[in-house]
Enzyme design. Structure first.
Site, PDB file in Angstrom:
ATOM      1  CB  SER A 189       0.954  -0.972  -7.879  1.00 28.79           C
ATOM      2  OG  SER A 189      -0.055  -0.441  -6.799  1.00 28.79           O
TER       3      SER A 189
ATOM      4  CE1 TYR B 201       4.698  -0.973  -4.065  1.00 35.27           C
ATOM      5  CE2 TYR B 201       2.735  -0.039  -4.476  1.00 35.27           C
ATOM      6  CZ  TYR B 201       3.660  -1.138  -4.543  1.00 35.27           C
ATOM      7  OH  TYR B 201       2.979  -2.214  -4.702  1.00 35.27           O
TER       8      TYR B 201
END
Length: 261
Positions: free
Chosen positions: A136, A149
């Site tokens: 990501s 995250y």
């Protein structure tokens, strides 16, 4: 890259990006072993593909289930592992339940690393093999509202770099591809509305899938998707204070939406 010759284990196949990857790979003739938690979704996906595919409903955090998946991969002589399984959480870190932090690290980091480790003997025995880790943008840029995250994807990025360097004298290629915000079920309407208000672009799972396959075809060892996200990644590495100030201006908006999450 001749996709029709590839035998691929794809985790997270019942998710948004995983499903798009399965469809894109099947259209290119790849042989697939699909792994995910939802048997009904996996069966429906397998029925939709233009080529036959195997699937296994597994909890990757379960050691025995993970080993059964590796055995299935050995039977199919898998030569590519795509780690697309993962979970997300939007909300302020001090309000995130501790069990949510544990579950995210367990799947996004621990289970992914342990599956890759278990697959390595099989991959190293092949004439040529590939490991593709889906990261990501937040693995390179710490973003408010995504502390856990970000931590999990930063770990995956570091793992991918280190493993690539460990395997430099083998025929196993390691790729790390980092999408930006994507329209999947992991991002609910609150996140979609937040991104719209902040002007953050969001890609479709199909756009991400095509970009992932292009990165592998072009032998890109690390690729961050989207502009200006790629620029922000570079700025964050060199002059993080610039990114700090930019995100500080977004903080009140992020906090407001985090309260609705």
């Amino acid at each position: 890259m001749h996709w029709s010759e590839r035998r691929i284990l794809l985790t997270g196949a019942s998710g948004g990006i995983g499903r798009a990857l399965a469809l894109a790979l099947a259209r290119r003739g790849a042989r697939l072993l699909l792994a995910g938690r939802k048997p009904t979704a996996l069966q429906a996906l397998a029925d939709e593909l233009p080529v036959p595919a195997e699937w296994r409903a597994v909890d990757l955090c379960d050691t025995d289930a993970r080993q059964r998946l590796v055995e299935a991969a050995r039977e199919l002589d898998i030569d590519m592992l795509i780690n697309a399984a993962g979970v997300n959480h939007f909300g302020l870190f001090d309000a995130q339940p501790p069990e949510s932090v544990s579950e995210m690290i367990a799947l996004n980091v621990t289970a992914t690393l342990q599956l890759t480790q278990a697959m390595l003997p099989l991959l190293k025995a092949d004439d040529e093999a590939w490991i593709v880790n889906l990261g990501s943008t937040f693995g390179a840029i710490g973003y408010p509202g995504y502390a856990s995250y970000c931590a999990s994807k930063a770990a995956l990025r570091g793992f991918s770099q280190a493993l690539r360097r460990e395997l430099a004298d083998t025929r196993v290629h390691v790729h790390y591809v980092a999408p930006r915000a994507t329209r999947t079920a992991m991002n609910d309407v609150t996140v979609d509305t937040l991104n719209a208000e902040l002007g953050n672009a969001m890609d479709s799972p199909e756009q991400v899938a095509d970009a992932v396959l292009r990165a592998v075809e072009q032998r890109a060892v690390e690729r961050h998707l989207g502009w200006p996200e790629r620029l922000f990644v570079r700025l964050n590495a060199v002059v993080p204070g610039v990114v700090d100030r930019a995100l500080r201006r977004q903080l009140a908006t992020i906090q407001r939406f985090a309260g609705r999450a």
